[in-house]
Design a protein around this motif. Structure first.
Motif, mmCIF file in Angstrom:
data_model
loop_
_atom_site.group_PDB
_atom_site.id
_atom_site.type_symbol
_atom_site.label_atom_id
_atom_site.label_comp_id
_atom_site.label_asym_id
_atom_site.label_seq_id
_atom_site.Cartn_x
_atom_site.Cartn_y
_atom_site.Cartn_z
ATOM 1 N N LEU A 101 -12.725 -14.465 23.663
ATOM 2 C CA LEU A 101 -13.715 -13.811 24.520
ATOM 3 C C LEU A 101 -13.643 -14.343 25.950
ATOM 4 N N THR A 102 -13.433 -15.652 26.089
ATOM 5 C CA THR A 102 -13.269 -16.236 27.426
ATOM 6 C C THR A 102 -12.108 -15.577 28.155
ATOM 7 N N ASN A 103 -10.984 -15.440 27.490
ATOM 8 C CA ASN A 103 -9.804 -14.857 28.124
ATOM 9 C C ASN A 103 -9.980 -13.371 28.427
ATOM 10 N N ILE A 104 -10.601 -12.634 27.516
ATOM 11 C CA ILE A 104 -10.781 -11.193 27.747
ATOM 12 C C ILE A 104 -11.726 -10.942 28.912
ATOM 13 N N ILE A 105 -12.897 -11.563 28.899
ATOM 14 C CA ILE A 105 -13.897 -11.281 29.940
ATOM 15 C C ILE A 105 -13.471 -11.859 31.293
ATOM 16 N N ARG A 106 -12.693 -12.945 31.266
ATOM 17 C CA ARG A 106 -12.187 -13.487 32.541
ATOM 18 C C ARG A 106 -11.121 -12.573 33.146
ATOM 19 N N ASP B 17 -6.606 2.365 16.982
ATOM 20 C CA ASP B 17 -6.473 1.347 15.935
ATOM 21 C C ASP B 17 -6.537 -0.072 16.517
ATOM 22 N N PHE B 18 -7.290 -0.241 17.603
ATOM 23 C CA PHE B 18 -7.412 -1.564 18.221
ATOM 24 C C PHE B 18 -7.944 -2.600 17.228
ATOM 25 N N SER B 19 -8.734 -2.163 16.252
ATOM 26 C CA SER B 19 -9.231 -3.090 15.209
ATOM 27 C C SER B 19 -8.068 -3.781 14.506
ATOM 28 N N ASN B 20 -6.973 -3.039 14.267
ATOM 29 C CA ASN B 20 -5.811 -3.637 13.608
ATOM 30 C C ASN B 20 -5.164 -4.710 14.485
ATOM 31 N N TYR B 21 -5.149 -4.468 15.789
ATOM 32 C CA TYR B 21 -4.598 -5.472 16.703
ATOM 33 C C TYR B 21 -5.454 -6.744 16.690
ATOM 34 N N ILE B 22 -6.760 -6.555 16.655
ATOM 35 C CA ILE B 22 -7.658 -7.718 16.605
ATOM 36 C C ILE B 22 -7.478 -8.469 15.287
ATOM 37 N N LEU C 107 3.271 -12.547 15.592
ATOM 38 C CA LEU C 107 3.012 -11.153 15.245
ATOM 39 C C LEU C 107 2.917 -10.235 16.458
ATOM 40 N N PHE C 108 2.774 -10.800 17.673
ATOM 41 C CA PHE C 108 2.697 -9.965 18.869
ATOM 42 C C PHE C 108 4.081 -9.578 19.381
ATOM 43 N N ASP C 109 5.092 -10.215 18.852
ATOM 44 C CA ASP C 109 6.471 -9.962 19.282
ATOM 45 C C ASP C 109 6.968 -8.659 18.646
ATOM 46 N N GLU C 110 7.358 -7.716 19.460
ATOM 47 C CA GLU C 110 7.827 -6.428 18.956
ATOM 48 C C GLU C 110 9.046 -6.577 18.045
ATOM 49 N N ASN C 111 9.800 -7.648 18.224
ATOM 50 C CA ASN C 111 11.007 -7.844 17.420
ATOM 51 C C ASN C 111 10.714 -8.518 16.072
ATOM 52 N N THR C 112 9.470 -8.947 15.910
ATOM 53 C CA THR C 112 9.094 -9.582 14.639
ATOM 54 C C THR C 112 8.676 -8.504 13.650
ATOM 55 N N ILE D 45 -2.356 -18.347 22.107
ATOM 56 C CA ILE D 45 -2.368 -17.104 21.329
ATOM 57 C C ILE D 45 -3.250 -16.068 22.024
ATOM 58 N N ALA D 46 -4.428 -16.507 22.512
ATOM 59 C CA ALA D 46 -5.345 -15.594 23.213
ATOM 60 C C ALA D 46 -4.694 -15.035 24.477
ATOM 61 N N LYS D 47 -3.998 -15.870 25.221
ATOM 62 C CA LYS D 47 -3.347 -15.407 26.452
ATOM 63 C C LYS D 47 -2.208 -14.433 26.146
ATOM 64 N N GLU D 48 -1.505 -14.648 25.064
ATOM 65 C CA GLU D 48 -0.481 -13.689 24.641
ATOM 66 C C GLU D 48 -1.142 -12.354 24.269
ATOM 67 N N PHE D 49 -2.323 -12.436 23.655
ATOM 68 C CA PHE D 49 -3.021 -11.209 23.264
ATOM 69 C C PHE D 49 -3.494 -10.437 24.496
ATOM 70 N N ILE D 50 -3.870 -11.156 25.548
ATOM 71 C CA ILE D 50 -4.256 -10.487 26.793
ATOM 72 C C ILE D 50 -3.091 -9.652 27.319
ATOM 73 N N GLU D 51 -1.884 -10.216 27.286
ATOM 74 C CA GLU D 51 -0.698 -9.474 27.738
ATOM 75 C C GLU D 51 -0.428 -8.285 26.830
ATOM 76 N N LEU D 52 -0.678 -8.460 25.535
ATOM 77 C CA LEU D 52 -0.514 -7.344 24.601
ATOM 78 C C LEU D 52 -1.497 -6.224 24.933
ATOM 79 N N MET D 53 -2.742 -6.582 25.266
ATOM 80 C CA MET D 53 -3.738 -5.574 25.627
ATOM 81 C C MET D 53 -3.283 -4.775 26.845
ATOM 82 N N ARG D 54 -2.649 -5.438 27.801
ATOM 83 C CA ARG D 54 -2.149 -4.736 28.981
ATOM 84 C C ARG D 54 -1.049 -3.733 28.607
ATOM 85 N N LYS D 55 -0.250 -4.096 27.617
ATOM 86 C CA LYS D 55 0.857 -3.234 27.199
ATOM 87 C C LYS D 55 0.380 -2.003 26.422
#
Length: 505
Positions: A468-473, A184-189, A208-213, A163-173
């Protein structure tokens, strides 16, 4: 040998009783504790008054400045008299005598709603937040072996890491041309937090990260949880007439409870239906929800509901606060990144229990963010026996609110308290850095203490550490705006637009 152990235990208990009796005898009477009058509270909450539209945190600051380390608030509108203390020595005294079934003043509107408005779902159990005595003990005795065991929760690490790794890709998008997060990044978190807690509590993905959902229930749940924290401050944190007359605003709170209950039960029923349709494997049999359902279905509903209600905004706010602290202290962020690179040379490497166990600086960073930007304002208990607090005799059955916020910002307890120093939490002391908790460990209790400590602690820690590990890495995180503002409800929530700048590393 056993006889000696019992003897020494009895002797120590006897000595404690004798010392307590002696302290009470020499204590100042309860009537001499500084107090605020009912009239002053009432006037202060009127338009133009000292406390009008002030946050919980701001009101506590005003109390502390005017009345000192201890004060009393009179009973009013169905609320009992309260002793408020800012003295960590008092915290220890109260916690040490709380007994096996601690009592605390909680969110009474939630208990009222669950036991009187929706008994078909909750029965008379209420909530882990507000129930007491045997009913509370029954729920905790079922939930503790399942939710408080690190081994049980760590089995979800792979899923939480995915889930964290999927969120990293979402942050890039979602970053803009300046590499900043949207306002509104708080809402994403919050969405990430909901996705994670349901993966543990309901053993299912909401995607919930899927745009089609298009999950309208998830949106209702996130909004309802935020409304819950904001509205309960008015009807449970402050004096309110709802016990005598249900105002329009209180009825809106009941509607929020209805929405939350309906959505959470929708997800629980869906998860139970899927489990019944599956051929149970040994792996799924070990899941949190299955274990709770086998023990007691009603308790399972209450516990999972409480996890979702209390585990989204709190974990999301803790994550944002920690990212903010790291963005404001890039030198500490870089130390953490180097620790993560050593454990994860390839940023796409899957986390394992062994890898996450070897991240002491990460845990120190999280603790220091809890100290500098606490998620909750304090703890509450009802005294089970007569005690002495700050030199005053406080009788049994007195409600006590314990507020550690100012102690955590005090150089007496945390030298260089204004500085963000994760090193103070490391087992191996860093030269020139003061150690945390040396003066009094009761100044720092982010998940509470004892039998009523946070039931979702292990889940929250796993989610925090993993994201946090995934974001800072993956990113260098920067902050280029005025200092973050906090909105203080029962949970301290970032109020600013969290426009972090993220740079790939």
């Amino acid at each position: 040998m056993l006889t000696k152990q019992v003897y020494f235990l009895s002797r120590r208990t006897y000595c404690s009783v004798v010392n307590l009796a002696s302290d009470i005898k020499n204590a100042r009477p309860f009537s001499e504790i500084p107090k605020i009058s009912f009239l002053k509270v009432a006037r202060g909450n009127l338009p133009g008054g000292k406390y009008y539209k002030k946050s919980m945190r701001e009101i506590q600051q005003l109390f502390y400045e005017e009345y000192g380390s201890i004060m009393t608030i009179p009973p009013m509108l169905g609320r009992p008299q309260f002793v408020i203390t800012y003295n960590p020595e008092d915290f220890e005294t109260v916690f040490r005598v709380e007994g096996n079934w601690p009592v605390r003043f909680g969110i009474e509107s939630l208990s009222y709603y669950r036991t009187t408005k929706r008994p078909e779902i909750y029965g008379d159990l209420g909530s882990l937040f507000v129930s007491h005595g045997e009913k509370w003990s029954q729920m905790r005795s079922i939930a503790n072996p399942i939710l408080m065991q690190p081994k049980t929760i760590k089995r979800y690490l792979t899923q939480i890491d995915n889930i964290a790794k999927e969120f990293i890709e979402l942050m890039r998008k979602i970053r803009n041309e300046k590499s900043e997060m949207p306002g509104d990044f708080s809402n994403y978190i919050n969405t990430w937090s909901l996705e994670s807690v349901t993966a543990v509590g309901l053993e299912r993905r909401l995607n919930l990260f899927d745009e089609n959902t298009k999950d309208e229930n998830a949106k209702k749940l996130i909004k309802g949880i935020r409304d819950f924290f904001e509205m309960t401050v008015e009807y449970d944190g402050k004096a309110s007439i709802w016990k005598y007359y249900q105002t329009k605003g209180f009825k809106e709170l009941l509607n929020v409870y209805d929405t939350l209950t309906d959505v959470i039960m929708y997800y629980i029923d869906l998860a139970m239906k899927e489990m019944n349709e599956e051929n149970s494997s040994s792996d799924t049999e070990d899941s949190v929800l299955r274990k709770l359902l086998r023990a007691d279905k009603r308790v399972a509903v209450v516990v999972v509901s409480d996890l979702m209600l209390a585990g989204v905004d709190t974990t999301a706010s803790a994550t944002l606060n920690t990212l903010y602290c790291l963005a404001k202290n890039p030198d500490k962020q870089e130390i953490l990144r180097q620790e993560l690179i050593e454990i994860l040379p390839d940023k796409n490497t899957k986390l394992t229990p062994e890898k996450i166990r070897n991240l002491p600086y990460l845990r120190a960073v999280i603790k220091e963010s809890f100290r500098t930007l606490p998620i909750v304002s304090g703890n509450a208990r009802m005294t089970t026996k007569d005690v002495v607090l700050s030199g005053f005799h406080v009788p049994a059955n007195t409600h006590v609110g314990m507020q550690p916020l100012f102690a955590m910002q005090d150089d007496k307890f945390y030298p260089n308290a204004k500085q963000f120093l994760p090193e103070r939490w490391l087992r191996e002391q860093t030269e020139g850095c003061p150690r945390a908790g040396v003066s009094n460990p009761f100044t720092f209790l982010p998940f509470g203490f004892g039998a009523r400590s946070c039931i979702g602690k292990r889940i929250a820690e796993l989610e925090l550490e993993t994201l946090l590990t995934n974001i800072i890495r993956n990113f260098k995180v920067e902050w280029h705006y005025p200092d973050m503002k906090i909105k203080s409800t029962f949970v301290n929530i970032p109020e600013s637009e969290m426009r972090f700048k993220i740079i790939d590393v």
